[in-house]
Design an enzyme around this catalytic site. Structure first.
Site, PDB file in Angstrom:
ATOM      1  N   THR A 405       1.182  -1.234  -0.242  1.00 52.63           N
ATOM      2  CA  THR A 405       0.099   0.054   0.166  1.00 52.63           C
ATOM      3  C   THR A 405       1.097   1.471   0.206  1.00 52.63           C
ATOM      4  OG1 THR A 405      -1.643  -1.157   1.185  1.00 52.63           O
ATOM      5  CG2 THR A 405      -1.926   0.562   1.272  1.00 52.63           C
ATOM      6  N   THR A 423      -4.358   2.146  -2.210  1.00 54.37           N
ATOM      7  CA  THR A 423      -3.243   0.318  -2.110  1.00 54.37           C
ATOM      8  C   THR A 423      -3.962  -0.435  -3.288  1.00 54.37           C
ATOM      9  OG1 THR A 423      -3.218  -1.927  -0.880  1.00 54.37           O
ATOM     10  CG2 THR A 423      -5.162  -0.695  -1.042  1.00 54.37           C
ATOM     11  N   ASN A 425      -3.892  -3.878  -3.109  1.00 56.47           N
ATOM     12  CA  ASN A 425      -3.271  -4.574  -2.041  1.00 56.47           C
ATOM     13  C   ASN A 425      -2.653  -5.140  -1.698  1.00 56.47           C
ATOM     14  OD1 ASN A 425      -4.443  -6.313   0.501  1.00 56.47           O
ATOM     15  ND2 ASN A 425      -4.626  -8.354  -0.137  1.00 56.47           N
ATOM     16  N   SER A 476     -10.519  -2.462   5.702  1.00 45.72           N
ATOM     17  CA  SER A 476      -9.179  -1.824   5.563  1.00 45.72           C
ATOM     18  C   SER A 476      -8.127  -1.765   7.150  1.00 45.72           C
ATOM     19  CB  SER A 476      -9.194  -0.462   4.957  1.00 45.72           C
ATOM     20  OG  SER A 476      -7.911  -0.449   4.875  1.00 45.72           O
ATOM     21  N   GLY A 497       1.048  -0.987   5.046  1.00 46.06           N
ATOM     22  CA  GLY A 497       2.562  -1.899   6.306  1.00 46.06           C
ATOM     23  C   GLY A 497       0.803  -3.535   6.335  1.00 46.06           C
ATOM     24  N   GLY A 498      -0.077  -3.041   5.616  1.00 44.05           N
ATOM     25  CA  GLY A 498      -1.051  -4.243   5.912  1.00 44.05           C
ATOM     26  C   GLY A 498      -2.068  -4.081   7.246  1.00 44.05           C
TER      27      GLY A 498
HETATM   28  N1  GLY Z   1      -5.095  -4.030   1.285  1.00 45.31           N
HETATM   29  C1  GLY Z   1      -4.670  -3.752   3.074  1.00 45.31           C
HETATM   30  C2  GLY Z   1      -5.190  -2.977   4.123  1.00 45.31           C
HETATM   31  O1  GLY Z   1      -6.624  -2.088   3.365  1.00 45.31           O
HETATM   32  O2  GLY Z   1      -5.879  -2.805   4.709  1.00 45.31           O
END
Ligand code: GLY
Length: 594
Positions: A405, A423, A425, A476, A497-498
């Site tokens: 992201t 992002t 993803n 998210s 960083g997810g």
């Molecule tokens: N794709 C990671 C998030 O949106 O948290």
């Protein structure tokens, strides 16, 4: 209150290795070694402080911080030309789609927080992807009842209806001053003329090569003849993307959602078992929301509401920290890391049960961010003992209402701010390029809980609240955040960083708002991460070895992590803008306007 970092206390602090005495003994050491603040001698000392080791970039009329020097320069140039923060942000967003194609995008989605200084108002723009109309709850479950990860990540079925182009156009039409054509132009020129490939890009392409080379169009667009990867120093041109940008600069979002781009997306979906139809694209809607608000140590926190879990849990974690007696605990100490970890676990367990798209499920956001709830949760946090994740269950808050992201922050000379995270993803999303467009499709459908209780690709366990439903937005962790002090802008930050986004932003805020670090010090400080499940404490390699030893003695299972997040931050103090690009990603840059 600012205490010296744990590392500066070494070796004295090694005397307090006993976990039972962890707090009291270390506390005395830290208090004894605290140095008095040094008074500024010259006026300029207030701006550039030579007691500091890490120095932010300083600006007086604007600042742009992003994960690409090229994109930051483009944003700064827009500010120089009289554009406001939203204009510059839109230009940066389009530029990142060209120069950082693994995360910057036109075919993903994200969240933008905008602070309008003159109106003293902050708004949140939700341009997150939506599940297509044909999406159903068990679409990624195979015949054995397991999640088919390949389908959830590497196919066109993994793509949510993109929101980026609509989001940028919405921001510009409502809060910008320049035309879409003016702001797309710099990105278009780079796509046409090319940019020089850097080591970072080579590295990430290598990491994702197997996925990318599965798709002929991705090979044609992102690789050289014969699907050979570009090397550092070579010029990478994107003629198809340039044509798309040219078209969008003339047709705007309608061209994307109803015109030629829409037709190309739908054709690819039909030929590749994707779900997105022309009706899905036509129905896509940007939403303007009120930000989540919190208060911490005298600062007002404004951050992203659901369908991001980021803002809700950021405020929840700050509220819990506030309940704990941390006055004498040093930044970077084992005690601080332990308390933060206990806080992280309690927030992430709530995320697993309560968070989802509020248009489809009741999200107890108000309850989660309430001080009363934080007080209740923090009562069970011990300074000396770990609560195993297995013993932490979701709470009952009352009051219902890639991993990659990228984030950028912008401020203009009026003090308007944009904090934007968007992002595809994962790196390069699904890895599938829509023929003839130069656009890579996202794989954001994996942010839903494909199977309740099963972890997704970030290891995040999700509940029914985040199950797949047509037209729902996947949960998210993106946490674009703005902080005010006495009602005035003070900070803008965010990170990729997810699942690690929320804990990274939290540590950044604690380092600045509590430990009084400058933005560079705070950004560079080592970070940790825990997300309840798995019950592992992830630490960056520069976390002090003696702190790790203390945490291990307490019983933590610790794993060394690759760097956590990539925070792009701007702070304002006494009319001066301080920018810090995170050194964790090469090429990130803060560019000042003076
Ligand atoms: N794709 C990671 C998030 O949106 O948290």
């Amino acid at each position: 209150m600012k205490l010296p970092s744990f590392r500066t206390l070494f070796p004295a602090v090694t005397l307090c290795l006993s976990t039972t005495l962890l707090l009291t003994a270390c506390e005395q050491q830290k208090t004894a070694t605290r140095l008095p603040a040094k008074a500024a001698v010259l006026d300029i000392d207030r701006v550039v402080n030579y007691y500091d080791i890490n120095h932010p970039v300083i600006g007086r009329k604007g600042m742009v911080v992003s994960q690409s020097e090229i994109a930051s320069n483009i944003g700064a140039e827009i500010l120089q030309r009289g554009g406001n923060a939203v204009d510059a942000a839109v230009a940066v967003g389009f530029a990142l789609a060209v120069v950082l194609p693994r995360a910057g995008n036109l075919t993903g989605g994200g969240f933008m927080l905008v602070h309008l200084q003159e109106l003293n108002k902050t708004i949140a723009i939700d341009y997150r992807e939506m599940a297509p109309l044909a999406a159903v709850e068990h679409m990624f479950i195979d015949s054995k009842g397991d999640v088919d990860n390949d389908k959830a990540l590497e196919t066109l079925a993994a793509a949510g209806v993109p929101g980026t182009v609509a989001g940028f156009e919405y921001a510009l039409e409502n809060y910008g001053t320049m035309t879409l054509k003016q702001l797309i132009k710099p990105a278009l020129e780079i796509a046409q003329q090319g940019f020089v490939v850097n080591d970072d890009m080579v590295r990430i392409v290598k990491k994702t090569q197997t996925l990318l080379q599965q798709n002929n169009e991705t090979c044609r667009v992102f690789f050289k003849q014969g699907c050979q990867p570009y090397q550092t120093g070579e010029l990478f041109k994107q003629p198809d993307l340039a044509t798309t940008l040219q078209y969008l600069s003339e047709e705007g979002a309608d061209g994307f959602y109803q015109g030629d781009i829409a037709k190309k997306i739908v054709l690819a979906m039909e030929q590749g078992q994707g779900l997105i139809t022309i009706e899905d694209l036509r129905r896509y809607q940007v939403k303007e929301l009120a930000p989540i608000k919190g208060h911490f140590n005298g600062y007002e926190i404004l951050t992203m509401p659901p369908p991001s879990s980021g803002g809700v849990h950021l405020v929840q974690m700050l509220n819990m920290l506030e309940q704990l007696p941390i006055e004498n605990i040093a930044q970077g100490s084992a005690s601080m890391m332990h308390l933060q970890t206990e806080i992280f676990k309690r927030a992430y367990v709530d995320r697993s049960k309560h968070l989802g798209d509020p248009d489809f499920v009741d999200v107890p956001a108000k309850g989660i961010v309430s001080k009363t709830y934080a007080k209740k949760l923090s009562q069970h946090i011990s300074h000396e003992k770990i609560t195993p994740s297995s013993q932490i269950k979701p709470g009952e808050p009352s009051g219902y209402e890639s991993p990659d992201t990228t984030h950028f922050s912008v401020i203009d000379k009026q003090g308007n701010i944009v904090s934007n995270t968007y992002t595809l993803n994962h790196y390069y999303g699904s890895g599938i390029t829509i023929p003839g467009t130069g656009l890579l499709m996202n794989n954001t459908m994996d942010d839903f809980s494909a199977k309740v209780g099963s972890p997704n690709s970030y290891g995040l366990v999700g509940g029914k609240a985040n199950a797949i439903v047509a037209q729902k937005r996947p949960l998210s962790s993106m946490t674009p955040t703005i902080v005010l002090k006495s009602g005035q802008p003070f900070l803008a930050t965010g990170t990729p960083g997810g699942s690690k986004i929320i804990t990274s932003v939290f540590q950044q805020l604690v380092n600045i708002l509590w430990f009084d670090m400058n933005v560079s010090e705070a950004t560079n400080a080592p970070r940790i991460h825990h997300q309840w499940q798995p019950d592992i404490l992830y630490v960056e390699q520069n976390v002090a070895a003696d702190s790790i030893a203390l945490l291990q003695q307490m019983g933590y299972q610790i794993e060394l992590s690759t760097s956590l997040g990539s925070l792009q931050t701007i702070m304002l103090k006494d009319g001066i803008y301080y920018g810090a690009a995170d050194p964790r990603r090469p090429n990130a840059k803060a560019v000042a306007v003076n």
